[in-house]
Motif scaffolding. Structure first.
Motif, PDB file in Angstrom:
ATOM      1  N   LEU A   1     138.657 139.620  55.286  1.00 24.24           N
ATOM      2  CA  LEU A   1     138.731 139.008  56.499  1.00 24.24           C
ATOM      3  C   LEU A   1     139.286 139.919  57.684  1.00 24.24           C
TER       4      LEU A   1
ATOM      5  N   GLY B   1     138.023 150.214  59.681  1.00 25.57           N
ATOM      6  CA  GLY B   1     137.862 148.801  59.269  1.00 25.57           C
ATOM      7  C   GLY B   1     138.073 148.835  57.665  1.00 25.57           C
TER       8      GLY B   1
ATOM      9  N   LEU C   1     136.214 145.458  62.816  1.00 23.16           N
ATOM     10  CA  LEU C   1     135.104 146.065  63.440  1.00 23.16           C
ATOM     11  C   LEU C   1     135.019 145.718  64.659  1.00 23.16           C
ATOM     12  N   PRO C   2     134.504 144.298  64.938  1.00 31.44           N
ATOM     13  CA  PRO C   2     134.084 143.845  66.499  1.00 31.44           C
ATOM     14  C   PRO C   2     135.308 143.863  67.369  1.00 31.44           C
TER      15      PRO C   2
ATOM     16  N   GLY D   1     139.475 143.367  57.381  1.00 27.93           N
ATOM     17  CA  GLY D   1     138.564 144.488  57.520  1.00 27.93           C
ATOM     18  C   GLY D   1     137.409 144.193  58.286  1.00 27.93           C
ATOM     19  N   SER D   2     136.718 143.164  58.047  1.00 26.29           N
ATOM     20  CA  SER D   2     135.515 142.687  58.827  1.00 26.29           C
ATOM     21  C   SER D   2     135.773 142.496  60.137  1.00 26.29           C
ATOM     22  N   ALA D   3     136.920 141.734  60.148  1.00 30.89           N
ATOM     23  CA  ALA D   3     137.347 141.214  61.763  1.00 30.89           C
ATOM     24  C   ALA D   3     137.729 142.468  62.738  1.00 30.89           C
TER      25      ALA D   3
END
Lengths: 110, 238
Positions: free
Chosen positions: A97, A77, A103-104, A99-101
């Motif tokens: 946006l 991420g 992860l899930p 990088g954090s998207a």
């Protein structure tokens, strides 16, 4: 709740005042420090190291919800965010946006 | 959005601060405060108390400690001490930022008021921004940026309070992860200063290392150790 209802706002304000003490002392010291001195450089290093330590701790050894994710996914991420940021001439929004998207999404794909 | 572009001289610095807060800084901060607002709701805080904490404490880690410890039934003094000690990072942050905004003509109280607006985001953004801003414009820029972030956090605290329990798990995960990602991007955006790079690298190692052995003092201790090592290394190399 153990605190009585009247004491919670009081506790909140006391915490705010206590937090402000650090800010206030900082302003007072800032007016008396020579910014070209070694002391000032040392303090700047401490401030940067503190924030960097806090951030890397969250990525390497998180507590709470992030604990369910793997270290490899979190590092992926971060890498995606940094690459997207650099490729878009340092667009923070795109980097954050993607990088954090990631992860899930990596968690779901795995 | 490009934080390395030179700035047009004639723009109003206050409005520039406001407009630069909108975008990634407000988004990441807003996400964090939505999380805080929903946590406060689930732990039995009133919306007013949750909002009051955002405006008066204005430091997300401290607010999370307050909500968690209060819900856990900790005594007044223990909560107060934990929150106040978690905020010690504001001392080096204020000391390093304030001299860059100072001007002889301005009364000192302006800085004591402005320091309430300081947050990790406004510090990191201003440290990158100030070298490319004329010194006389910096306080106005900082105030515009800080007030925008402060009010955005207030709105998102209340939004999170209302949204409590409705956020799906993958979205919550992305929300939490946005915070470290954002700080990694802004801290590494400009790596031209050798001492700064060393401080980031040493801190990134010292923080987690100390956390493994002494978690309650890892932020302050990691900063002191990592920052001092970086400072000595940079002087040795110079």
């Amino acid at each position: 709740m153990t605190a009585q209802s009247w004491s919670l706002p009081l506790l909140v304000l006391a915490c705010g005042a206590g937090t402000y003490v650090w800010r206030g002392i900082g302003v007072w010291v800032a007016g008396r420090i020579d910014v070209t001195s070694a002391w000032f450089q040392w303090l700047t290093c401490i401030a940067y190291a503190m924030i960097a330590g806090l951030v890397s701790r969250v990525v390497l050894m998180p507590v709470g919800d992030l604990e369910q994710t793997t270290l490899l996914h979190r590092l992926f991420g971060v890498a995606i965010a940094v690459i997207a940021f650099r490729l878009t001439r340092k667009n923070q929004l795109v980097g954050v946006l993607l990088g954090s998207a990631a992860l899930p999404l990596l968690g779901l794909l795995h | 959005m490009d934080s390395t572009q030179p700035l047009p001289e004639e723009r109003d610095p206050w409005r520039m601060g406001v407009s630069e807060a909108f975008g990634a800084p407000a988004l990441v901060l807003g996400i964090g405060y939505i999380g805080y607002g929903s946590l406060a709701q689930s732990h039995g805080f009133s919306a007013l108390d949750a909002a009051l904490a955002t405006l008066s404490i204005w430091a997300l880690p401290g607010q999370l400690i307050l909500v968690e410890m209060q819900a856990g039934g900790a005594p007044f003094l223990a909560i107060l001490l934990a929150v106040v000690f978690s905020a010690s990072r504001f001392l080096p942050m204020t000391v390093t930022l304030l001299p860059q905004m100072r001007s002889e003509a301005r009364p000192a109280w302006r800085y004591y008021v402005a320091s309430q607006l300081l947050s990790m985001t406004s510090w990191a953004v201003s440290m990158q921004r100030f070298p490319r801003l004329p010194p006389a414009s910096r306080l106005a820029y900082f105030t515009g940026f800080g007030i925008t972030m402060w009010l955005c956090a207030l709105g998102c605290t209340l939004a999170g309070y209302l949204l409590a329990g409705t956020l799906p798990a993958p979205l919550r995960l992305a929300f939490i992860f946005a915070n470290p990602i954002y700080f990694i991007l802004i801290l590494t955006a400009d790596l031209r200063n050798r001492m700064g790079v060393l401080a980031l690298a040493c801190g990134a190692i010292a923080g987690p290392a100390l956390h493994a052995v002494w978690p309650s003092w890892s932020i302050v201790g990691g900063g002191l150790i990592g920052g001092s090592v970086a400072f000595l290394l940079a002087r040795r190399l110079a």
